[in-house]
Design a protein around this motif. Structure first.
Motif, PDB file in Angstrom:
ATOM      1  N   ALA A  98       0.525  -0.821  -0.290  1.00  0.00           N
ATOM      2  CA  ALA A  98       0.109   0.049   0.138  1.00  0.00           C
ATOM      3  C   ALA A  98       0.944   1.570   0.358  1.00  0.00           C
ATOM      4  N   ALA A 101       1.518   1.490  -3.309  1.00  0.00           N
ATOM      5  CA  ALA A 101       0.648   2.441  -3.898  1.00  0.00           C
ATOM      6  C   ALA A 101       0.324   3.841  -3.497  1.00  0.00           C
ATOM      7  N   ILE A 102       0.627   4.576  -2.435  1.00  0.00           N
ATOM      8  CA  ILE A 102       0.230   5.744  -2.590  1.00  0.00           C
ATOM      9  C   ILE A 102       1.598   6.143  -3.010  1.00  0.00           C
ATOM     10  N   GLU A 105       0.482   6.231  -6.928  1.00  0.00           N
ATOM     11  CA  GLU A 105      -0.498   7.636  -7.004  1.00  0.00           C
ATOM     12  C   GLU A 105      -0.915   8.868  -6.980  1.00  0.00           C
TER      13      GLU A 105
ATOM     14  N   GLN B  49      -1.775  13.654   5.354  1.00  0.00           N
ATOM     15  CA  GLN B  49      -1.420  14.096   4.007  1.00  0.00           C
ATOM     16  C   GLN B  49      -0.422  14.948   3.250  1.00  0.00           C
ATOM     17  N   PHE B  51      -0.260  16.810   1.137  1.00  0.00           N
ATOM     18  CA  PHE B  51      -1.167  16.993  -0.618  1.00  0.00           C
ATOM     19  C   PHE B  51      -1.927  18.083  -0.036  1.00  0.00           C
ATOM     20  N   GLN B  53      -5.134  17.437   1.130  1.00  0.00           N
ATOM     21  CA  GLN B  53      -6.195  16.470   0.264  1.00  0.00           C
ATOM     22  C   GLN B  53      -7.282  15.114   1.228  1.00  0.00           C
ATOM     23  N   LEU B  64      -2.527   6.154   5.498  1.00  0.00           N
ATOM     24  CA  LEU B  64      -2.209   6.144   4.182  1.00  0.00           C
ATOM     25  C   LEU B  64      -3.195   6.991   3.514  1.00  0.00           C
ATOM     26  N   PHE B  65      -2.588   6.901   2.870  1.00  0.00           N
ATOM     27  CA  PHE B  65      -3.049   8.598   1.223  1.00  0.00           C
ATOM     28  C   PHE B  65      -3.376   8.005   0.132  1.00  0.00           C
ATOM     29  N   GLU B  66      -4.629   8.802  -0.820  1.00  0.00           N
ATOM     30  CA  GLU B  66      -4.338   8.511  -1.858  1.00  0.00           C
ATOM     31  C   GLU B  66      -5.225   6.896  -1.476  1.00  0.00           C
ATOM     32  N   ARG B  68      -7.149   5.657  -4.307  1.00  0.00           N
ATOM     33  CA  ARG B  68      -6.752   4.179  -5.396  1.00  0.00           C
ATOM     34  C   ARG B  68      -6.733   3.568  -4.238  1.00  0.00           C
ATOM     35  N   ALA B  69      -5.142   3.672  -3.653  1.00  0.00           N
ATOM     36  CA  ALA B  69      -4.097   2.820  -2.895  1.00  0.00           C
ATOM     37  C   ALA B  69      -5.032   2.438  -1.626  1.00  0.00           C
ATOM     38  N   ARG B  72      -7.598   0.025  -2.953  1.00  0.00           N
ATOM     39  CA  ARG B  72      -6.201  -1.568  -3.432  1.00  0.00           C
ATOM     40  C   ARG B  72      -5.810  -2.344  -1.700  1.00  0.00           C
ATOM     41  N   TYR B  73      -5.205  -1.632  -0.510  1.00  0.00           N
ATOM     42  CA  TYR B  73      -4.874  -2.066   0.082  1.00  0.00           C
ATOM     43  C   TYR B  73      -5.814  -3.168   0.991  1.00  0.00           C
TER      44      TYR B  73
END
Lengths: 213, 210
Positions: A98, A101-102, A105, B49, B51, B53, B64-66, B68-69, B72-73
């Motif tokens: 993950a 994955a961040i 993105e 985050q 950025f 957002q 985590l951020f994003e 879509r990531a 998926r996780y």
């Protein structure tokens, strides 16, 4: 084995993203040239491979894909045990994945839109005989500087963007970074010590050199 | 230990993650981040985050951020729980990833500025909006074709590829007033009707209380 084919153009950053993954994995493949100048990507038979009319498209036996970042992920998983590992060292650990994955993105949503505009203005427009709009360059460089500040902080903690090892996250940046190195925008890299080191590291990799030929 | 999501239930990107939680039956807690007062740009939030957002998540030690990531996780970690969102084989997953990329690179890239202009900008750029609608038309033509021979974007099963579109699709059908672009396309219309009838989506709409 029917083999791996890439339908694209050796100068396009998206095509190069896929070629990088293939070279890192020492995979044999055929690059089928799609003539962008001739609009080949907007016509059949290419449109059947990617209905959005963009390079690259990809084939591995019966599997047909488009979207460079989906293709590189497939390659990284399918050929995990071969060549460079493009996944985190502990790839079965979903949290580590993950984190990578961040970064993927962030490359796609924060870095690429801005960096690609800068490549368009300063490289592609020159190539086709149009004039660079310096106002746009200044505006986009200001945005890219903010993104690279985040990267600088990140790279002070880790050798690469997703951790201690080179992964898809770093790889996805390389083609556009390479183009930017040929423009005044490269100062945004040299002004940031860790980003500068990272740029040097990832662009000196043998695979990164191969795609420039 | 319940995962915390930092964001707003009515915001598009947090909705992507919330929908994933609901499809997988994952318990969660929403910590409201007030976008109206730009809470997401303040120093404490920037630590989550960089950025500025939404959303960000915190699950024990994992941050985590994003969206879509994050999706998926959770789809990977809880592969055996709730709806299967990634497919059973590597090859099927690659096709799901392909259409997730399409959402990010073709759909969202047009829908986001459309929504920002039409819904959130008092005097929006009319010429830009018309240009974006033309682009969205072309993208939806591709979807219409794909959905003529596939029940869902990545094939026979609902996946993250469909889910990732849903917050943006909701704006198209509602506040952005672009519903006719969907209803005029037989297969896209069929697809939207089917995926928006899913219990997880209905639950999310209940939570959002529009």
């Amino acid at each position: 084995m029917a083999g791996i084919k890439v339908f694209g153009n050796a100068t396009s950053p998206s095509t190069r993203r896929v070629l990088l993954a293939l070279h890192e994995k020492n995979l044999d493949f055929e690059l089928v040239n799609i003539d962008l100048k001739d609009g080949e990507h907007k016509k059949e038979p290419f449109l059947s491979r990617n209905p959005f009319g963009k390079v690259p498209a990809f084939e591995d036996g019966d599997l047909k894909l488009f979207e460079s970042r989906a293709i590189t992920q497939y390659i990284a998983h399918r050929y995990e045990s071969q060549g460079t590992n493009l996944l985190p060292a502990d790839s079965k650990n979903p949290s580590h994945y993950a984190i990578m994955a961040i970064g993927m993105e962030v490359e796609a949503h924060q870095f690429d839109p801005v960096a690609s505009k800068l490549v368009w203005e300063q490289v592609i427009k020159n190539f086709v005989g149009l004039t660079t709009d310096q106002a746009i360059v200044a505006e986009e460089e200001a945005k890219l500087a903010k993104v690279l500040d985040v990267y600088e902080a990140r790279l002070k903690e880790f050798k690469y963007l997703a951790g201690e090892t080179f992964t898809l996250t770093d790889l996805h940046h390389i083609p556009v970074v390479q183009y930017l190195l040929g423009t005044p925008t490269k100062k945004l890299f040299t002004e940031r010590p860790r980003v500068n080191e990272w740029v040097a590291e990832v662009t000196k990799r043998p695979a990164s050199q191969k795609i420039l030929k | 230990m319940v995962v915390k999501l930092f964001g707003q239930i009515k915001a598009g990107n947090p909705q992507r993650v919330l929908l994933c939680f609901l499809e997988k039956g994952i318990e969660f807690e929403v910590i409201h981040v007030d976008l109206n007062t730009f809470e997401q740009k303040k120093p404490e939030y920037l630590l989550r985050q960089p950025f500025g957002q939404v959303p960000a998540i915190e699950d024990g030690d994992l941050k985590l951020f994003e969206s879509r990531a994050i999706s998926r996780y959770y789809a990977t970690k809880y592969a055996d729980q709730g709806t299967d969102l990634l497919g059973k084989t590597l090859e099927q997953r690659a096709i799901v990833e392909q259409w997730m990329e399409v959402e990010a690179n073709y759909f969202n890239v047009v829908v986001l500025p459309l929504v920002i202009n039409i819904v959130f900008t008092p005097k929006f750029d009319v010429a830009l909006v018309e240009e974006l609608k033309v682009k969205l038309d072309k993208v939806l033509d591709v979807y219409e074709n794909q959905l003529a021979t596939n029940r869902y974007l990545a094939g026979a099963e609902f996946s993250l590829a469909d889910l990732t579109h849903m917050p943006g699709m909701r704006y198209i059908m509602n506040e952005a007033g672009l519903g006719s672009m969907i209803t005029s396309r037989e297969n896209v219309n069929r697809w939207w009707n089917e995926i928006s009838a899913r219990p997880a989506w209905k639950k999310l709409m209940e939570m959002a209380a529009y």
